[in-house]
Scaffold this active site. Sequence first.
Site, PDB file in Angstrom:
ATOM      1  CG  ASP A 117      -1.690   1.235   1.433  1.00 42.18           C
ATOM      2  OD1 ASP A 117      -2.359   1.661   0.471  1.00 42.18           O
ATOM      3  OD2 ASP A 117      -1.645   1.813   2.536  1.00 42.18           O
ATOM      4  CG  ASP A 119      -1.896   7.553   0.453  1.00 45.92           C
ATOM      5  OD1 ASP A 119      -2.439   8.657   0.440  1.00 45.92           O
ATOM      6  OD2 ASP A 119      -1.382   7.050  -0.563  1.00 45.92           O
ATOM      7  CG  ASN A 285      -8.757   0.033  -0.387  1.00 41.15           C
ATOM      8  OD1 ASN A 285      -9.712  -0.604  -0.822  1.00 41.15           O
ATOM      9  ND2 ASN A 285      -7.954   0.725  -1.171  1.00 41.15           N
TER      10      ASN A 285
END
Length: 334
Positions: A117, A119, A285
């Site tokens: 990922d 961020d 997510n």
Amino acid sequence: MAAAERPVSASSTDIDVFLFAHATPSNQHPIIDPESLRAFSQLVKDTLTFIPRSAEECLLSPRVARLVYRPPRSQILDLRKFRLSPQLVEFEIEHGVELVVLPSSPSPRPIRLAVFDMDSTLINQEVIDELARTIGKAPAVAEITERAMKGELDFAESLQARVKLLEGVRADIWEPLRDQITFAEGARELCQALRSQGVKMAVLSGGFQPMADWIKGELDLDVAVANHLVLSPPTSEYSFAHLTGKLSSDSPIVTAERKRTLTLSLAEENSVTLSEVMCVGDGANDLLMLKAVGENGGVAVACRAKAKVQQESPNRLNGESLADLLYLLGLHRK
């Protein structure tokens, strides 16, 4: 490639249990003491058989240890449920450590693909919040971001709502924005070590493509996939090229499902099994790709993650540096 998702079990294979002692405000130099190692083996003696190793082999550093155990042949051990068992959670609290449980592997662990990922994982910021800050809308966007990363909101819907608030952000914001971005501690060291082993690396982000492309270049990654924003030339309302507040319909939104699909596709394209994949993220997510990797024998770790993600991810770490992941791979500095 075996892509079926199922709980990682250990019945005829050994398991690695890593113990990490992290620095705290009251203890800046934590260590794994021999008593903690003995206490852990005593705690699990009815479930696992300790595979004797020298103290030097067990202690990877003063604050990290690796113990190898063998479940009984007749027992199927779900590694995530084992890690989250009340007695182990209590042990972590009492001894000030975190446990990571993985199928045992030779050292270095044969990882051939690493998926990250972006961020709050490879970088310390949420880029969408920083974009909003440039037009005074950071609080409104940050509130939605926080809820989305906790899994309280549908990601695609929440992203569209936040992007709508970005209407009017300058289209040339990306270069000055880089000055506000800081890399997570250990991110460069981790990626350099993986690159030295020939590991393919990808950033799969629910953020935006211009920043993901820059991160890809800075960390020498192979693949960057993120969301695409629609731009507008100057208008009567804005005298400069700007963001319209919309996502491009030509590219799928990078949802949790999309991240999982991309992870499986990258593995297949590179002839990599999921047991040869490392996956790292922090938000809701990221859960589907973390589970897809972790439940098929790979290294899946939620780093400094939201509470829901720490609970549901195959493993989690809350140390200060992503370089801690190198201990799991046998690539740490000796």
